[in-house]
Design a protein around this motif. Structure first.
Motif, PDB file in Angstrom:
ATOM      1  N   LEU A 496      40.193  47.900  47.894  1.00 15.94           N
ATOM      2  CA  LEU A 496      41.360  48.598  47.359  1.00 15.94           C
ATOM      3  C   LEU A 496      41.241  48.796  45.852  1.00 15.94           C
ATOM      4  CD1 LEU A 496      44.233  46.892  49.396  1.00 15.94           C
ATOM      5  CD2 LEU A 496      43.520  49.287  49.554  1.00 15.94           C
ATOM      6  N   PHE A 497      40.653  47.803  45.172  1.00 16.69           N
ATOM      7  CA  PHE A 497      40.419  47.926  43.731  1.00 16.69           C
ATOM      8  C   PHE A 497      39.483  49.094  43.434  1.00 16.69           C
ATOM      9  CE2 PHE A 497      37.423  46.764  40.290  1.00 16.69           C
ATOM     10  CZ  PHE A 497      38.284  46.932  39.207  1.00 16.69           C
ATOM     11  N   LYS A 525      50.671  35.871  41.424  1.00 15.55           N
ATOM     12  CA  LYS A 525      51.392  36.411  40.280  1.00 15.55           C
ATOM     13  C   LYS A 525      50.449  36.801  39.155  1.00 15.55           C
ATOM     14  CE  LYS A 525      55.708  33.931  41.172  1.00 15.55           C
ATOM     15  NZ  LYS A 525      56.713  32.976  40.624  1.00 15.55           N
ATOM     16  N   ASP A 526      49.318  36.062  39.003  1.00 17.68           N
ATOM     17  CA  ASP A 526      48.370  36.381  37.944  1.00 17.68           C
ATOM     18  C   ASP A 526      47.753  37.762  38.146  1.00 17.68           C
ATOM     19  OD1 ASP A 526      47.193  35.392  40.272  1.00 17.68           O
ATOM     20  OD2 ASP A 526      45.392  34.713  39.219  1.00 17.68           O
ATOM     21  N   LEU A 527      47.369  38.073  39.403  1.00 14.23           N
ATOM     22  CA  LEU A 527      46.788  39.384  39.693  1.00 14.23           C
ATOM     23  C   LEU A 527      47.836  40.490  39.597  1.00 14.23           C
ATOM     24  CD1 LEU A 527      44.500  38.486  42.761  1.00 14.23           C
ATOM     25  CD2 LEU A 527      43.835  38.785  40.373  1.00 14.23           C
ATOM     26  N   LYS A 528      49.026  40.168  39.992  1.00 11.13           N
ATOM     27  CA  LYS A 528      50.110  41.148  39.895  1.00 11.13           C
ATOM     28  C   LYS A 528      50.370  41.522  38.436  1.00 11.13           C
ATOM     29  CE  LYS A 528      54.909  41.866  41.343  1.00 11.13           C
ATOM     30  NZ  LYS A 528      56.082  41.259  42.029  1.00 11.13           N
ATOM     31  N   SER A 538      39.921  43.763  34.029  1.00 13.18           N
ATOM     32  CA  SER A 538      40.265  42.335  34.004  1.00 13.18           C
ATOM     33  C   SER A 538      40.669  41.863  35.396  1.00 13.18           C
ATOM     34  CB  SER A 538      41.411  42.076  33.020  1.00 13.18           C
ATOM     35  OG  SER A 538      41.018  42.402  31.707  1.00 13.18           O
ATOM     36  N   PHE A 539      41.366  42.757  36.139  1.00 16.17           N
ATOM     37  CA  PHE A 539      41.749  42.423  37.513  1.00 16.17           C
ATOM     38  C   PHE A 539      40.494  42.190  38.366  1.00 16.17           C
ATOM     39  CE2 PHE A 539      42.444  43.650  41.906  1.00 16.17           C
ATOM     40  CZ  PHE A 539      43.620  42.992  42.240  1.00 16.17           C
ATOM     41  N   GLY A 540      39.515  43.098  38.258  1.00 18.82           N
ATOM     42  CA  GLY A 540      38.293  42.959  39.041  1.00 18.82           C
ATOM     43  C   GLY A 540      37.525  41.709  38.697  1.00 18.82           C
ATOM     44  N   GLU A 541      37.418  41.395  37.412  1.00 21.26           N
ATOM     45  CA  GLU A 541      36.704  40.188  36.997  1.00 21.26           C
ATOM     46  C   GLU A 541      37.381  38.938  37.534  1.00 21.26           C
ATOM     47  OE1 GLU A 541      36.486  40.403  32.794  1.00 21.26           O
ATOM     48  OE2 GLU A 541      35.199  42.186  32.779  1.00 21.26           O
ATOM     49  N   ARG A 542      38.732  38.928  37.506  1.00 21.31           N
ATOM     50  CA  ARG A 542      39.462  37.761  37.998  1.00 21.31           C
ATOM     51  C   ARG A 542      39.225  37.559  39.492  1.00 21.31           C
ATOM     52  NH1 ARG A 542      44.198  35.197  36.340  1.00 21.31           N
ATOM     53  NH2 ARG A 542      43.507  35.813  34.261  1.00 21.31           N
ATOM     54  N   ILE A 577      29.057  44.490  40.957  1.00 21.04           N
ATOM     55  CA  ILE A 577      27.771  43.913  41.379  1.00 21.04           C
ATOM     56  C   ILE A 577      27.158  43.105  40.240  1.00 21.04           C
ATOM     57  CG2 ILE A 577      25.387  44.542  41.943  1.00 21.04           C
ATOM     58  CD1 ILE A 577      26.581  46.864  43.617  1.00 21.04           C
ATOM     59  N   GLY A 578      27.277  43.614  39.019  1.00 16.05           N
ATOM     60  CA  GLY A 578      26.742  42.881  37.870  1.00 16.05           C
ATOM     61  C   GLY A 578      27.416  41.536  37.684  1.00 16.05           C
ATOM     62  N   ILE A 579      28.750  41.522  37.791  1.00 14.77           N
ATOM     63  CA  ILE A 579      29.488  40.258  37.648  1.00 14.77           C
ATOM     64  C   ILE A 579      29.149  39.311  38.788  1.00 14.77           C
ATOM     65  CG2 ILE A 579      31.792  39.241  37.614  1.00 14.77           C
ATOM     66  CD1 ILE A 579      32.778  41.890  36.380  1.00 14.77           C
ATOM     67  N   ALA A 580      29.107  39.843  40.016  1.00  9.49           N
ATOM     68  CA  ALA A 580      28.794  39.001  41.174  1.00  9.49           C
ATOM     69  C   ALA A 580      27.398  38.415  41.062  1.00  9.49           C
ATOM     70  CB  ALA A 580      28.921  39.820  42.459  1.00  9.49           C
ATOM     71  N   GLY A 581      26.443  39.206  40.516  1.00  7.02           N
ATOM     72  CA  GLY A 581      25.075  38.698  40.351  1.00  7.02           C
ATOM     73  C   GLY A 581      25.018  37.513  39.406  1.00  7.02           C
TER      74      GLY A 581
END
Length: 663
Positions: A496-497, A525-528, A538-542, A577-581
């Motif tokens: 969805l992101f 609540k943090d993601l909201k 920032s949402f994706g990184e979290r 993908i970069g963050i997940a790696g």
């Protein structure tokens, strides 16, 4: 409000869904048949003209008989778009001497005798026409069946008898149900007469009679009253005469062709009869529209017959909704049978006019019909059933009753047919728009699971509907079903992101709204807060960083988006993908997934800066892992692997069953 369509000048009082017919002026032929009579009578409607026949001819002399002989024995006019004219009916039977048969078993013999007298070359007796009407009034079924048997091809004598019967509205009204009964059976119907005869009667013999009556310059009132029933019977005959042709029927039709110069095919003759009936009903616009769009020819072929029925319904709907409703009710009765013939064509007509029917009275029957065809292996039947359910689901009371179909509808979401999936989504959405309808705990996770892969569907409407339905499911699930649903819902965060960056504005907006519902459902609540701050990265990184153990899973979920034609989606996937790696360091499957990601990143023909940076980073990491393991030389770290399509849940490195033969 839509403009009201022009009404038909027909009498359909027999149909419960039709408003009272409008009245019409008396026709010129009424005066012709009263020649020599000094009468002063106000003009009346066609309906009054037919039903007051007995009173109009109290003192009638032989003049009327001579007029009847002249009219019925001369060359008939072909049906056309001209306004139907009315003719005064025959005198009431009780005005003449008693010449009724003493026993009903004598009726068939009388009918055959009358037919023979009319076939002979001598002029008919003045009283013969009166006797035909008297006998038919008293024994309508025996007269009709006997005449169909002794002259099935409707020769000159039989045509005269039938037209004599048609000259009286009350007499024709008694005979028409028998003709319809014969019409609706194919190829023959077994009928009994009072003399014990039970020989079969050809359905086409009844069609010949209808055709001959329609060649008259006026339309008998019962034809108008029974026009929906007549149209259904004739349209069925168009279909069935195409599908089923016995040698006996073929021989009969050849005889009819030779005697009357009729079309070479039976179904084409049935179509001509339908057109003639529509002419008399003053539905010339329908006839012309069907001709212009090739509908009449399409009606003649079994594989396209149902398309033509749908077209006919749409054209008729523009002229007379009441008439369409009457036809639809007759089709519902046909479709309610256990093994209905002609079901595909009947469904095609029904779904076009379904919205005009009374669901309080017919809704349950219609729902049973649609539910039965929903399970059909025929794609056309399944599609038509779904079209019907889309209409039904907009009605609150029907939507509640459709909850029993949830299992079948969920399974249809896995169908490869785009139209089937799209309509199924529409049905489910319409049902869940009713706030008092909740999703059961067993259904909610199944529905959520099958909806997620549809977020990435090639069809934008399917994407949009699936994302919105996903939101509806979360908001409508029963309390005890929420716990089972939370795990599945958490897996939808990343897809969805990604779709929040979709180039299709409607899909992007729906994704954002649904994502807000997801974080609310998960009580995050943090993601909201991050979503409300308009800080998507920032949402994706979290989401990626909150659980390192799921980093490999997130990377796998992001890989298919690298093949998206949309640059914005590819860019969002590359960043993830970069963050997940980075988060996967030290995990057993790290090398395999990095190699798979590198292969995917290399397929981009116009890589972004982010893509190039991630490639360099992964290249270095893969080289390091290969060196430390000592299993490969630097520069030879690429492990053969296949990309997974969205929704593929096989573990990384799993072989494709399609490649099993290559090893």
């Amino acid at each position: 409000m839509a403009e009201r369509p022009p009404s038909l000048s027909n009498k359909m009082e027999k149909c419960p869904c039709v408003a009272p017919p409008q009245q019409h002026n008396e026709m010129e032929q009424f005066q012709l048949l009263q020649k020599g009579r000094d009468r002063t009578q106000q003009q009346d409607s066609a309906l009054s003209c037919w039903r007051s026949a007995g009173q109009k001819f109290t003192n009638l002399t032989g003049t009327w008989c001579q007029e009847m002989i002249t009219m019925l024995t001369k060359g008939e006019a072909k049906p056309g778009p001209a306004l139907p004219q009315s003719i005064a009916a025959a005198p009431s039977l009780d005005l003449f001497e008693e010449r009724v048969v003493s026993s009903s078993s004598q009726v068939p013999g009388f009918v055959r005798n009358m037919h023979q007298r009319l076939v002979s070359n001598g002029p008919p007796d003045d009283r013969l026409f009166m006797d035909i009407l008297r006998l038919t009034d008293a024994h309508s079924t025996d007269v009709a069946v006997t005449l169909l048997r002794c002259a099935p091809s409707c020769d000159r004598g039989a045509a005269t008898m039938w037209k004599t019967i048609a000259s009286s509205g009350t007499t024709m009204e008694k005979v028409l149900p028998t003709l319809l009964c014969v019409l609706e059976d194919w190829p023959v119907r077994r009928m009994y007469t009072s003399d014990g005869d039970n020989k079969d009667v050809f359905a086409l013999a009844a069609t010949r009679v209808i055709w001959e009556i329609l060649r008259l310059p006026w339309c008998p009132e019962p034809f108008m009253e029974y026009s929906p029933h007549l149209l259904v019977a004739l349209l069925f005959q168009v279909f069935i005469s195409t599908e089923q042709m016995s040698e006996e029927v073929d021989n009969f039709w050849r005889k009819c062709q030779e005697e009357h110069n009729l079309p070479t095919s039976m179904n084409r003759f049935a179509v001509q009869t339908v057109r003639a009936l529509l002419h008399h009903l003053k539905c010339l616009d329908i006839v012309v529209a069907m001709e212009r769009k090739g509908g009449w020819d399409t009606l003649l072929y079994a594989d396209t017959h149902h398309y033509a029925m749908g077209l006919l319904a749409r054209e008729m709907r523009r002229v007379s909704i009441p008439m369409c409703s009457c036809i639809a009710l007759r089709l519902i009765r046909r479709l309610s049978r256990e093994e209905p013939l002609w079901d595909l064509a009947a469904m095609a007509f029904l779904v076009e006019v379904l919205e005009f029917l009374n669901f309080k009275e017919w809704g349950d029957t219609i729902l049973d019909i649609m539910a039965r065809h929903l399970q059909s292996e025929s794609k056309d039947r399944c599609r038509l059933a779904l079209r019907g359910l889309v209409v039904l689901s907009k009605d609150h009371s029907m939507a509640k009753k459709m909850c029993s179909l949830s299992g079948s509808l969920v399974e249809l979401l896995r169908n490869e047919d785009v139209d089937v999936v799209r309509m199924t989504l529409s049905v489910l959405r319409n049902v869940l728009l009713n706030k008092d309808i909740l999703v059961s705990s067993p259904t909610a996770p199944k529905l959520a699971e099958v909806l997620q892969p549809l977020f990435d569907h090639d069809n934008h409407l399917v994407q949009l509907l699936s994302i919105r339905l996903y939101k509806d499911v979360m908001e409508s699930v029963v309390r005890k079903g929420k716990k089972r649903l939370k795990m599945l819902v958490s897996e939808s965060l990343l897809p969805l992101f990604f779709h929040c960056h979709d180039e299709n504005v409607r899909v992007a907006e729906a994704s954002r709204e649904t994502l807000l519902s997801v974080v609310k459902f998960l009580k995050r609540k943090d993601l909201k807060q991050l979503l409300k701050m308009e800080d998507p990265w920032s949402f994706g990184e979290r989401v990626l960083a909150e659980d390192r153990s799921r980093a490999a899973e997130h990377l796998q979920r992001a890989l298919p988006y690298l093949e998206s034609p949309q640059e914005s989606l590819r860019e969002a996937a590359v960043r993830s993908i970069g963050i997940a790696g980075l988060l996967m360091k030290g995990q057993p499957e790290e090398l395999q997934l990095i190699c798979e990601a590198l292969q995917a990143l290399n397929t981009d023909d116009s890589p972004s800066n982010t893509n190039l940076i991630v490639q360099v980073m992964f290249d270095e990491r893969a080289t390091s892992l290969n060196s430390s393991s000592g299993s490969k030389q630097p520069g030879q770290y690429q492990i053969p692997c296949r990309r997974r399509a969205p929704g593929d849940q096989r573990p990384a490195g799993a072989s494709d069953p399609a490649d099993a033969g290559d090893t």
